[in-house]
Design an enzyme around this catalytic site. Structure first.
Site, mmCIF file in Angstrom:
data_model
loop_
_atom_site.group_PDB
_atom_site.id
_atom_site.type_symbol
_atom_site.label_atom_id
_atom_site.label_comp_id
_atom_site.label_asym_id
_atom_site.label_seq_id
_atom_site.Cartn_x
_atom_site.Cartn_y
_atom_site.Cartn_z
ATOM 1 N N GLU A 29 -13.339 4.039 -6.672
ATOM 2 C CA GLU A 29 -12.503 5.177 -7.057
ATOM 3 C C GLU A 29 -12.862 5.653 -8.462
ATOM 4 O O GLU A 29 -12.864 4.849 -9.411
ATOM 5 C CB GLU A 29 -11.028 4.767 -7.001
ATOM 6 C CG GLU A 29 -10.566 4.480 -5.575
ATOM 7 C CD GLU A 29 -9.330 3.589 -5.516
ATOM 8 O OE1 GLU A 29 -8.786 3.248 -6.579
ATOM 9 O OE2 GLU A 29 -8.926 3.227 -4.397
ATOM 10 N N GLU A 60 -8.453 1.360 -0.787
ATOM 11 C CA GLU A 60 -9.087 0.098 -1.172
ATOM 12 C C GLU A 60 -9.595 -0.705 0.024
ATOM 13 O O GLU A 60 -10.668 -1.324 -0.049
ATOM 14 C CB GLU A 60 -8.141 -0.759 -2.017
ATOM 15 C CG GLU A 60 -7.995 -0.298 -3.457
ATOM 16 C CD GLU A 60 -7.027 0.869 -3.621
ATOM 17 O OE1 GLU A 60 -6.344 1.230 -2.639
ATOM 18 O OE2 GLU A 60 -6.951 1.425 -4.733
ATOM 19 N N HIS A 128 -0.678 -3.808 -12.638
ATOM 20 C CA HIS A 128 -2.016 -3.437 -13.128
ATOM 21 C C HIS A 128 -2.546 -4.455 -14.127
ATOM 22 O O HIS A 128 -3.359 -4.133 -14.986
ATOM 23 C CB HIS A 128 -1.987 -2.059 -13.801
ATOM 24 C CG HIS A 128 -1.756 -0.924 -12.858
ATOM 25 N ND1 HIS A 128 -0.541 -0.671 -12.273
ATOM 26 C CD2 HIS A 128 -2.606 0.022 -12.375
ATOM 27 C CE1 HIS A 128 -0.636 0.388 -11.486
ATOM 28 N NE2 HIS A 128 -1.880 0.822 -11.526
#
Lengths: 324, 325
Positions: A29, A60, A128
């Site tokens: 990405e 993903e 994250h």
């Protein structure tokens, strides 16, 4: 020798391997015109074009599956998970498919792809920031590489791309900005060779990824107090260089394992178990200590996040605890 | 469509071979010679055989948990496949895979898959490689109605469409994902309508009519080969047997089973070939006898083959190097 950042080291490894082997290509990405969420693939689109630096939809599982499938056909895909946390979305392709293809197919096929993934706490909250290496370490069929320095990032990424197995290549976000010596000339680093980042006699600090830098700083502080710590970076978790770990711990008689990931089920526990299973057990003078992230999600607030990440102070305290 | 008599007979033989192979598997699994479970392809033979024969040898397939039929149509050595089901070291996967993981690199078979929909992203990756390598190869990606509700289907089909990849998505709509009917799992009647969302050709066909499968797949394969991108083909069919060994089929009626069995893909093709003068009773008997012998030979090979050595557990985890103990 010249110094470059971890980010540049990864970029150089990709560039050189793409020049060396036309089957190597990048998929992920925003790795093209954007240059990757962390700027790691900057400039590669211009050099190699859209065919070999392939931006994808936000998919993903599709990305990981594309890497698995292309690798079965003779390509050498290097896929990027924008954040390591996102391997959870791609987990079927990593765990049930890629990792097992060689084994469950009786050796008929192999899947030589690399999945690069930035890990580690960096002011982004619980989704994250994770260090999920233990999930991957648990899965037979995957190789798991987790380097710290720019030198190791470059040399090990080149080895990963040339490896005939699925390789999980874990980069630490904070490692992208770290500078270190990297030679101009070509080199690779074999898997399964730990690196002694600092030699010492009194204890062994086994540290992974960005914790290596912290362990080295802690060791300098400890030296001022007359404590001579050895800092060992396993560099690859699968395969793990137990020989070097056993040798070092047998020499020092004491060990501390440091990783950023949560303590429960972390690789620290397994490293400790493997030390205890080995002849190094007979040389141990103190219990082995783990300095790790707590068993909590990674919190956002800077105050909480720095409480999460093992600090130099915590490493020093852990060392002093076992030396008392 | 004009196909040579030889090719038509080969397709007929492949269908018979699949059914006889599966019947043997059914027998040995119910008698405990084959352990675990398996998913039989009986009733769906026209799809694998029609589709694979419509492509070229150099083309690839990716298969499913119900994969014996695809492997046979692609030309697997059935001795090795049967030995794999028996868990023997001479099996396709040296006894490491079993029914869910039959693979055959010699015939460009990327393997069955134990995860519903798990093979779709892999097929798309293989198609990406074929496109990058510009080798004119096409990937036939088989999956089921159940797989169409996996996220992996959406991600992979979208990617294939965005990049115009040479892959043909073939859904074998056998009406049930285990016990859950398509009526319960979809809010659309025609599953091929989903193709519109990806801006690719989509068509629903009678999956029990082998020539219909052949024609539609051939067109899709040629389009893919000419850089025309992917297609979605939904072939309506029915699995005669339960989902797996333990299935008592309480979710469907005997009447429904009977109605579908009356549309037996083999019987239908047999009638067509008889009408064309390609088959007669004698020839049918000869073919069945020949295939019986072939399948019996596979069973004998499987039964007489040795089990793997215990130490083999450590082999093939990695291409190089040993497993850490």
């Amino acid at each position: 020798m010249r110094e470059i950042t971890g980010r540049q080291a990864v970029n150089e490894a990709l560039r050189e391997e793409m020049e060396r082997d036309e089957n190597v290509f990048l998929i992920g990405e925003d790795i093209g015109i954007y240059g990757g969420a962390f700027g790691v693939t900057n400039g590669l689109l211009d050099k190699f074009g859209e065919k070999r630096v392939r931006d994808t939809p936000i998919s993903e599982a599709g990305i990981a599956g594309a890497a698995v499938g292309a690798s079965l056909m003779g390509m050498r895909p290097v896929a990027e998970m924008m954040f390591m946390d996102f391997i959870t979305i791609a987990s079927d392709q990593i765990i049930n498919q890629g990792a097992k293809i060689h084994y469950m197919f009786g050796g008929q096929m192999n899947a030589p792809f690399v999945l690069r993934m930035p890990a580690g706490a960096a002011a982004a909250g619980a989704q994250h920031t994770q260090s999920l290496e233990a999930l991957l370490y648990h899965i037979p069929g995957l190789k798991v590489v987790m380097p710290s320095t720019p030198y190791d990032l470059k040399g090990l990424l080149k080895t990963s791309i040339r490896d005939d197995n699925p390789v999980m290549f874990i980069e630490h976000k904070k490692g992208y900005g770290e500078k270190g010596e990297v030679p101009e000339e070509e080199y690779t680093i074999p898997f399964g060779q730990a690196d002694i980042k600092r030699e010492g006699e009194d204890l062994t600090i086994i540290a992974t990824s960005h914790m290596v830098f912290k362990a080295l700083k802690a060791a300098e502080e400890l030296a001022k107090q007359g404590i001579d710590a050895e800092v060992l970076d396993p560099r690859t978790l699968v395969p793990l260089d137990m020989e070097s770990i056993v040798k070092s711990v047998s020499k020092t008689g004491r060990a501390v394992v440091v990783h950023e990931a949560h303590r429960r089920g972390g690789i620290g526990g397994d490293i400790v178990a493997r030390i205890v299973d080995s002849e190094a057990f007979y040389y141990l003078e103190t219990p082995i200590k783990r300095i790790t992230g707590p068993n909590t999600p990674v919190p956002f607030s800077p105050v909480l996040e720095s409480e999460f990440i093992p600090s130099e102070e915590k490493i020093i305290k852990g060392v002093l605890d076992i030396l008392d | 469509m004009e196909l040579s008599e030889e090719k038509l007979l080969k397709m007929y033989q492949d269908m018979i071979e699949i059914r006889e192979f599966e019947r043997k598997v059914d027998y040995f699994i119910s008698h405990g010679d084959i352990t675990g479970t398996t998913h039989l392809y009986i009733g769906e033979e026209a799809i694998a055989v029609g589709a694979i024969n419509a492509a070229e040898e150099k083309d690839y397939i990716s298969s499913t948990h119900r994969g014996h039929g695809h492997s046979i149509a692609k030309g697997v050595n059935i001795k090795e496949m049967m030995a794999e089901l028996f868990g023997k070291t001479t099996g396709s996967c040296k006894g490491k895979g079993g029914s869910l993981h039959i693979v055959d690199s010699d015939t460009n078979n990327l393997g069955a898959n134990g995860i519903v929909g798990g093979g779709i992203p892999i097929a798309v990756g293989a198609a990406l490689a074929a496109k990058m390598q510009e080798n004119g190869e096409v990937i036939l990606c088989f999956f089921s109605d159940g797989a169409m509700n996996q996220g992996a289907f959406h991600e992979a089909v979208n990617m294939a469409s965005v990049w115009d990849l040479p892959v043909v998505f073939i859904c074998e709509n056998n009406q049930y994902g285990m016990s859950t009917s398509v009526e319960k799992a979809f809010n659309i009647q025609d599953l091929s309508a989903r193709a519109k969302a990806y801006n690719i050709p989509g068509v629903k066909i009678d999956g029990n009519k082998i020539m219909e499968v052949y024609e539609v797949v051939q067109e899709a394969v040629e389009r893919a080969r000419q850089d025309g991108g992917p297609s979605l083909i939904v072939a309506e069919t029915y699995r005669w047997k339960g989902h797996s060994k333990s299935d008592a089929k309480v979710y469907r009626t005997k009447e429904e089973e009977k109605a579908w069995k009356e549309r037996d893909p083999i019987a239908q093709f047999e009638e067509e070939l008889k009408a064309q003068g390609i088959l007669d009773e004698q020839k049918i008997e000869d073919i069945r006898e020949e295939i019986d012998e072939k399948v019996e030979a596979a069973v004998k090979f499987a039964q007489e083959s040795p089990f793997p050595d215990k130490e083999d557990i450590y082999d093939d985890v990695y291409v190089d190097g040993e497993v850490e103990l």
